[in-house]
Design an enzyme around this catalytic site. Structure first.
Site, mmCIF file in Angstrom:
data_model
loop_
_atom_site.group_PDB
_atom_site.id
_atom_site.type_symbol
_atom_site.label_atom_id
_atom_site.label_comp_id
_atom_site.label_asym_id
_atom_site.label_seq_id
_atom_site.Cartn_x
_atom_site.Cartn_y
_atom_site.Cartn_z
ATOM 1 N N TYR A 13 0.842 -1.190 0.000
ATOM 2 C CA TYR A 13 0.000 0.000 0.000
ATOM 3 C C TYR A 13 0.880 1.243 0.000
ATOM 4 C CZ TYR A 13 -3.440 3.483 1.185
ATOM 5 O OH TYR A 13 -4.237 4.589 1.156
ATOM 6 N N HIS A 51 -4.822 5.211 -2.585
ATOM 7 C CA HIS A 51 -6.037 6.021 -2.681
ATOM 8 C C HIS A 51 -5.676 7.366 -3.301
ATOM 9 C CE1 HIS A 51 -7.405 3.151 0.379
ATOM 10 N NE2 HIS A 51 -8.598 3.370 -0.135
#
Length: 92
Positions: A13, A51
Site C-alpha cells: 500500500y 487512494h
C-alpha cells in the site's frame, strides 16, 4: 505489506507518493514507482494499492497510464477535502 484473504498474496500500500510540482514531468515519479515495483517483485508482492482524491485528475491520469485500475470509490475517505471521496487504485 499485508496478506490478503487468501493468505498467500501480499499487497503493497502506497500511503504517500508525490513529486514537488517544480520537479514533475522529469521522470522522477516513474523512477520511484519502478523502484517500488522492482522491490515488490523481490518480496513477491502481488499488487500495489493506493487512494487518490476523486478530483485529482493529474494523479489519476499518472497512475492509470502506469497500469493502475480504479476499483472502488470510497465515500468520506478524507476529513479535510471536499468532496471527501477517494478512488482505490490497484495494479497487479
Amino acid at each position: 505489506m499485508d496478506p490478503n484473504e487468501k493468505g498467500d498474496d501480499f499487497v503493497f500500500y502506497l500511503m504517500t507518493f508525490g513529486v514537488m510540482p517544480h520537479y514533475r514531468r522529469l521522470g522522477i515519479g516513474d523512477w520511484m514507482l519502478q523502484q517500488i515495483a522492482e522491490e515488490g517483485k523481490r518480496l513477491r508482492i502481488t499488487s500495489l494499492r493506493l487512494h487518490v482524491h476523486v478530483e485529482n485528475r493529474e494523479a489519476l491520469r499518472f497512475y492509470q497510464q502506469r497500469g493502475f485500475v480504479q476499483v472502488e470509490r470510497i465515500p468520506n475517505y478524507y476529513r479535510r477535502l471536499t468532496p471527501p471521496d477517494a478512488f482505490l487504485l490497484v495494479r497487479h
